[in-house]
Design a protein around this motif. Structure first.
Motif, mmCIF file in Angstrom:
data_model
loop_
_atom_site.group_PDB
_atom_site.id
_atom_site.type_symbol
_atom_site.label_atom_id
_atom_site.label_comp_id
_atom_site.label_asym_id
_atom_site.label_seq_id
_atom_site.Cartn_x
_atom_site.Cartn_y
_atom_site.Cartn_z
ATOM 1 N N GLN A 347 15.606 2.409 -9.928
ATOM 2 C CA GLN A 347 15.145 2.803 -8.570
ATOM 3 C C GLN A 347 13.962 3.588 -8.632
ATOM 4 O O GLN A 347 12.940 3.969 -8.299
ATOM 5 C CB GLN A 347 15.762 2.612 -7.242
ATOM 6 C CG GLN A 347 16.237 1.128 -6.938
ATOM 7 C CD GLN A 347 16.453 1.131 -5.029
ATOM 8 O OE1 GLN A 347 17.359 1.788 -4.856
ATOM 9 N NE2 GLN A 347 16.279 0.067 -4.830
ATOM 10 N N ARG A 348 15.063 4.627 -9.960
ATOM 11 C CA ARG A 348 14.514 5.941 -9.994
ATOM 12 C C ARG A 348 12.773 5.704 -10.794
ATOM 13 O O ARG A 348 11.422 6.045 -10.425
ATOM 14 C CB ARG A 348 15.105 6.412 -10.738
ATOM 15 C CG ARG A 348 16.536 7.457 -10.563
ATOM 16 C CD ARG A 348 16.626 8.191 -11.140
ATOM 17 N NE ARG A 348 18.296 8.817 -10.624
ATOM 18 C CZ ARG A 348 18.092 10.217 -11.031
ATOM 19 N NH1 ARG A 348 17.605 10.809 -11.344
ATOM 20 N NH2 ARG A 348 18.721 10.449 -10.752
ATOM 21 N N PHE A 349 12.220 3.944 -12.015
ATOM 22 C CA PHE A 349 12.042 4.327 -12.411
ATOM 23 C C PHE A 349 10.737 3.639 -11.430
ATOM 24 O O PHE A 349 9.411 3.746 -11.867
ATOM 25 C CB PHE A 349 12.402 3.006 -13.540
ATOM 26 C CG PHE A 349 12.252 3.440 -15.267
ATOM 27 C CD1 PHE A 349 11.482 4.219 -15.510
ATOM 28 C CD2 PHE A 349 13.724 4.267 -14.958
ATOM 29 C CE1 PHE A 349 11.977 4.068 -17.458
ATOM 30 C CE2 PHE A 349 14.316 4.363 -15.787
ATOM 31 C CZ PHE A 349 13.027 4.743 -16.905
ATOM 32 N N LEU A 350 11.563 3.236 -10.272
ATOM 33 C CA LEU A 350 10.295 2.455 -9.250
ATOM 34 C C LEU A 350 9.507 3.831 -8.125
ATOM 35 O O LEU A 350 8.594 3.855 -8.338
ATOM 36 C CB LEU A 350 10.561 1.361 -8.421
ATOM 37 C CG LEU A 350 11.225 -0.368 -8.593
ATOM 38 C CD1 LEU A 350 12.214 -0.806 -7.681
ATOM 39 C CD2 LEU A 350 9.985 -0.661 -9.101
ATOM 40 N N LEU A 351 10.298 4.468 -8.770
ATOM 41 C CA LEU A 351 10.031 5.691 -7.428
ATOM 42 C C LEU A 351 9.071 6.683 -8.530
ATOM 43 O O LEU A 351 7.504 7.221 -8.439
ATOM 44 C CB LEU A 351 10.600 6.250 -7.220
ATOM 45 C CG LEU A 351 10.793 7.352 -5.837
ATOM 46 C CD1 LEU A 351 9.722 6.761 -5.068
ATOM 47 C CD2 LEU A 351 11.713 8.113 -5.987
ATOM 48 N N ARG A 352 9.323 6.601 -9.837
ATOM 49 C CA ARG A 352 8.338 7.715 -10.502
ATOM 50 C C ARG A 352 6.782 7.472 -10.853
ATOM 51 O O ARG A 352 6.144 6.526 -10.486
ATOM 52 C CB ARG A 352 8.886 7.134 -12.444
ATOM 53 C CG ARG A 352 8.136 8.738 -13.489
ATOM 54 C CD ARG A 352 9.028 7.740 -14.985
ATOM 55 N NE ARG A 352 8.515 6.829 -15.062
ATOM 56 C CZ ARG A 352 9.045 6.024 -16.620
ATOM 57 N NH1 ARG A 352 9.770 6.871 -17.270
ATOM 58 N NH2 ARG A 352 8.200 4.878 -16.262
ATOM 59 N N GLY A 353 6.180 8.790 -10.324
ATOM 60 C CA GLY A 353 4.754 8.592 -9.729
ATOM 61 C C GLY A 353 3.967 8.665 -8.691
ATOM 62 O O GLY A 353 3.417 8.818 -9.299
ATOM 63 N N LYS A 354 4.891 7.753 -7.852
ATOM 64 C CA LYS A 354 4.625 8.183 -6.802
ATOM 65 C C LYS A 354 4.182 9.154 -6.261
ATOM 66 O O LYS A 354 4.508 10.103 -6.329
ATOM 67 C CB LYS A 354 5.774 7.445 -5.951
ATOM 68 C CG LYS A 354 5.817 6.074 -6.570
ATOM 69 C CD LYS A 354 4.905 4.737 -5.476
ATOM 70 C CE LYS A 354 5.439 3.234 -6.555
ATOM 71 N NZ LYS A 354 5.083 2.474 -6.484
ATOM 72 N N LYS A 355 2.917 9.075 -5.695
ATOM 73 C CA LYS A 355 2.419 10.858 -4.344
ATOM 74 C C LYS A 355 3.154 9.853 -3.283
ATOM 75 O O LYS A 355 2.469 9.159 -2.504
ATOM 76 C CB LYS A 355 0.768 10.772 -4.333
ATOM 77 C CG LYS A 355 0.064 9.865 -6.132
ATOM 78 C CD LYS A 355 -0.989 10.037 -6.364
ATOM 79 C CE LYS A 355 -1.795 9.757 -7.495
ATOM 80 N NZ LYS A 355 -3.024 9.933 -8.065
ATOM 81 N N ILE A 356 3.113 11.511 -2.451
ATOM 82 C CA ILE A 356 3.969 11.037 -0.941
ATOM 83 C C ILE A 356 3.412 12.166 -0.579
ATOM 84 O O ILE A 356 3.287 13.480 -0.898
ATOM 85 C CB ILE A 356 5.661 11.259 -1.217
ATOM 86 C CG1 ILE A 356 6.020 10.196 -1.429
ATOM 87 C CG2 ILE A 356 6.286 11.856 -0.055
ATOM 88 C CD1 ILE A 356 7.553 9.584 -1.820
ATOM 89 N N LEU A 357 3.193 11.839 0.680
ATOM 90 C CA LEU A 357 2.612 13.137 1.751
ATOM 91 C C LEU A 357 3.204 13.297 2.377
ATOM 92 O O LEU A 357 4.073 12.730 2.743
ATOM 93 C CB LEU A 357 0.808 12.877 2.077
ATOM 94 C CG LEU A 357 0.130 13.272 3.471
ATOM 95 C CD1 LEU A 357 -0.863 14.425 2.662
ATOM 96 C CD2 LEU A 357 -0.384 12.600 4.244
ATOM 97 N N LEU A 358 3.288 15.100 1.994
ATOM 98 C CA LEU A 358 5.099 15.671 3.619
ATOM 99 C C LEU A 358 3.430 16.789 3.859
ATOM 100 O O LEU A 358 3.155 17.662 3.177
ATOM 101 C CB LEU A 358 5.853 16.345 2.403
ATOM 102 C CG LEU A 358 6.374 16.745 2.117
ATOM 103 C CD1 LEU A 358 7.845 16.008 2.587
ATOM 104 C CD2 LEU A 358 7.053 18.241 1.913
#
Length: 796
Positions: A347-358
């Motif tokens: 799951q860390r690899f799935l999340l890597r590089g995702k852009k999250i609007l905070l």
């Protein structure tokens, strides 16, 4: 801690992944594995290091674990072996014939050193571990030992080795009267027995080490014991059979073996990190090993676990699964931490590089953990905040300054945010907030961007406390198996103007709680005993609201307040993880008594001391409360009072907790709720695998009114001194203010000081000592009383 939902079966999942991995390893090389986005785990290349008896023996020694005196002969060594231990000697043999004389000399020196220690036997292990070519010899029989070494040397291939080590004798069984009688009556003398102890050690999701199982095998002392010639049984059963009946001694031996095995894996992982750097990144990490011990008895009567070998994952699963099949209730327990780690890595690899609007970056240092987490998980945070000088400007992937503080215009703010993203060409994978003030706005943005999130209506109801209570009263449950949601509600009376106070005693029983509708962190909450006092504090709080910009008061949404009927009982927090309307996990903490008339948290405890049935009751209440409001996706902090009649809702905070609880959950259960929130925001369903509690945490809050003077004593107690104590491991410090501020118009939180313990009683004792040392415990702040609700239940 209670986990709901439908978790994967650890054993089945491990078997599936193992089948794929073993198949791939037999047909691929390390070069192929280097091209993978996500590592396979233990590769063929890494397996060679794990199978190297000399290397693992040196690493066992470096971990400070007892091991047999060792002499090793390696044929044409492929790597250097460094050991500063005088009881590990490594001899390189480049020519089998020419090396025989040198071999004899080394053996003579080694045997001579053993005789001074009164060691009577030696073990010769030749070739690879899988060959099981092990022979036993009297320490006086030098010729046979030399012969066994020469025979093994003749068949060695490059890089293979022969180990000659001191024989470690299993502690002798204590006399058992009924067995002694049987031997005498039948006339048969029992054969000498030996026992092997194998500890299964897993790497946890946070990179720590955890013994998940300890399996023993008993057999005759004249042969090598392994999983094929012994029946698996528990450590407790072995020790009881050996005549140890004392429960505390058995627990002490288990703890000793557990600590040693975890230290060995910890040291191996350090070595593995060096290998990865030297080799340019193996893209592989060891997830599980087995450590074989022999339990010996010292002259003083104490017990010592001596590590005799380390095995890779392929060789340990078979033995532990045999034991689990005998105990179906334990099925999959040995590999559960491993599977949790494997899933976490994926799951860390799935999340890597995702852009999250905070939306909103919070204030001061309270949100510092968010930026560290984004760096740790390689998440690209696009932060939108009204403050152009926000502390996170240089910590995030992209910072956008935008005036979004006026929440009466959140519809317009939503349009501004969407427009800014489009004009700057920013595509985002998810949207969330960690700031209580931007919860409704975040819901509107998620809806506009078609991101996973809660509806604006649900967020509005969660934000306004009276609406949350009214939602429970209005909710109807179709299932006859569920409690009625109104049972969790408390009676309230809304106060918008001073005139609303008059006659409130006819509707609400006094004393009652006066609280702002939109506040956070207990700001502005006050216990009032009658209408007169209620009016007094209502006017006082309204005046404070007019003269402060403290966002924790929720002033951006209005100044309404309400009276809530006071519920007797203990206060608790539930950090709940939800995806698509389903609770994946819930973590319960206990709170100590408040300092009336204010309601700031004084102390807290995790895991909860509540009986398990009450914990489950509270999770059920959490589920029904968030359902009534309409929340479906995210990580929330829900507060309850556990009244004599059951849980009563205090409030729902529709964002991941900004206090210390995120750190606590990670420490106790190795589960990062912020990481789970990142996944949910990106539409990725988290696989939550909370481990059994690793420790007990208890902490106290330090406040401006009670500790500003105590924590201003140079050289004795300051925030800097507490930070040093944190670095030394004496305490766990969670700062909430970067500096002390005296004479504030309202009480504020400075920091939280906590300690770890193996039990509730131990943690309480340690924390009280720390609080007295640094002046946190004082007449105004009686820590012992604040810790009094935390009571260990002996039957759980």
């Amino acid at each position: 801690m209670v986990v709901l939902g439908e978790p994967l079966t650890c054993l089945n999942l491990y078997e599936e992944i193992s089948d794929v991995r073993l198949h791939s390893e037999s047909h691929t090389s390390v070069e192929f594995e280097k091209k993978l986005d996500c590592p396979l785990g233990v590769t063929q290349d890494l397996m060679k290091y794990l199978d190297d008896r000399i290397l693992t023996r040196i690493l066992v020694a470096d971990a400070g674990v007892a091991f047999p005196d060792t002499l090793a002969f390696v044929f044409r060594s492929r790597m250097p072996y460094y050991s500063e231990r005088n009881n590990i000697s490594v001899v390189t043999v480049d020519d089998k014939e020419d090396g025989k004389e040198a071999t004899k000399k080394e053996l003579d020196v080694f045997i001579s050193s053993l005789s001074t220690k009164e060691i009577k036997a030696v073990v010769v292990k030749a070739g690879e571990p899988a060959s099981r070519s092990v022979t036993y010899h009297s320490a006086k029989d030098v010729e046979n030992i030399y012969s066994a070494v020469c025979q093994g040397l003749a068949v060695l291939e490059d890089g293979e080795s022969i180990i000659v080590e001191a024989f470690c004798e299993t502690l002798k069984p204590l006399p058992v009267p009924h067995l002694d009688y049987e031997e005498q009556a039948v006339g048969i003398k029992s054969k000498a027995l030996s026992c092997t102890i194998r500890a299964v050690v897993c790497c946890t999701p946070d990179g720590n080490q955890l013994v998940s199982d300890i399996v023993c095998g008993i057999g005759h002392a004249d042969r090598t014991l392994h999983c094929n010639n012994t029946l698996p049984l528990s450590l407790e059963s072995f020790l009881i059979q050996w005549g140890l009946q004392n429960k505390s001694k058995i627990e002490k031996i288990r703890s000793m073996i557990k600590e040693k095995a975890e230290d060995i894996l910890g040291n191996w992982m350090k070595h593995e990190n060096c290998l990865n750097k030297e080799r340019g990144g193996l893209l592989a990490e060891t997830g599980i090993i087995g450590v074989n011990f022999v339990l010996t008895q010292q002259e003083a009567g104490s017990y010592e676990a001596v590590a005799v070998s380390v095995n890779n994952s392929r060789k340990i699963i078979e033995n532990t699964q045999m034991c689990e099949l005998q105990n179906p209730a334990e099925l999959g327990s040995s590999v559960r931490p491993l599977v949790a780690t494997m899933v976490n890595r994926s799951q860390r690899f799935l999340l890597r590089g995702k852009k999250i609007l905070l939306i909103g970056g919070g204030e001061r240092i309270r949100k510092e953990f968010v930026w560290r987490a984004a760096e740790e998980y390689n998440v690209k945070i696009i932060l939108i905040d009204p403050d152009p000088n926000h502390s996170a400007v240089k910590r995030v992937y992209k910072f956008i300054q935008c005036d979004i503080e006026d929440h009466s215009h959140d519809d317009e703010n939503t349009k501004k945010i969407v427009h800014l993203l489009r004009t700057q060409g920013l595509d985002v994978d998810g949207c969330m907030t960690v700031d209580e003030n931007y919860v409704p706005l975040t819901a509107l943005v998620c809806e506009a961007l078609r991101m996973l999130g809660n509806t604006p209506e649900a967020s509005r109801m969660a934000k306004k406390k009276s609406l949350s209570q009214n939602a429970l009263l209005a909710s109807s449950t179709c299932s006859s198996f569920l409690p009625k949601p109104h049972l969790y509600a408390v009676k309230i009376h809304e106060i918008v103007r001073p005139e609303d106070v008059k006659g409130s005693s006819n509707l609400i029983r006094y004393p009652a709680i006066l609280k702002p509708e939109y506040g956070a962190y207990s700001f502005g909450i006050h216990l009032v005993k009658d209408e007169k006092e209620c009016l007094k504090y209502f006017n006082s709080i309204q005046k404070t609201l007019q003269n402060t910009d403290e966002k924790a008061f929720g002033i951006g949404y209005g100044k309404e307040m309400h009276l809530a009927e006071y519920s007797l009982g203990t206060k608790h927090g539930v950090e709940v993880v939800m995806f698509r309307g389903k609770i994946l996990a819930a973590f319960i903490s206990d709170c100590g008594p408040t300092r009336f008339p204010l309601f700031f948290e004084t102390s807290s405890c995790m895991p909860s001391c509540l009986p398990l049935d009450k914990q489950r009751q509270m999770v059920m209440a959490t589920k029904q409360c968030v359902d009534a409001v309409g929340l479906t996706d995210g990580v929330y902090s829900v507060e309850f009072k556990m009244a004599p009649t059951g849980p009563k809702l205090i409030e729902i905070n529709e964002r991941v907790t900004g206090a210390h609880y995120r750190n606590w959950i990670r420490t106790v259960f190795e589960t990062d709720i912020l990481f789970l929130n990142f996944l949910i925001a990106c539409g990725i369903q988290p696989r939550v695998w909370p481990l059994e509690p690793r420790c007990q945490l208890i902490g106290v809050m330090c406040t401006t009114t009670a500790h500003a003077k105590a924590l201003s004593r140079p050289g004795i107690a300051t925030l800097e001194i507490l930070a040093e104590a944190h670095e030394k491991g004496e305490i766990i410090l969670f700062p909430m203010e970067s500096e002390l501020k005296e004479n504030e118009p309202y009480e504020n939180l400075l920091c939280q000081v906590a300690v770890k313990g193996k039990s509730v009683n131990e943690a309480k004792k340690n924390l009280l000592a720390v609080c007295r040392k640094y002046g946190i415990d004082n007449q105004q702040y009686p820590v012992e009383r604040f810790l009094s609700p935390f009571v260990e239940l002996s039957w759980q």
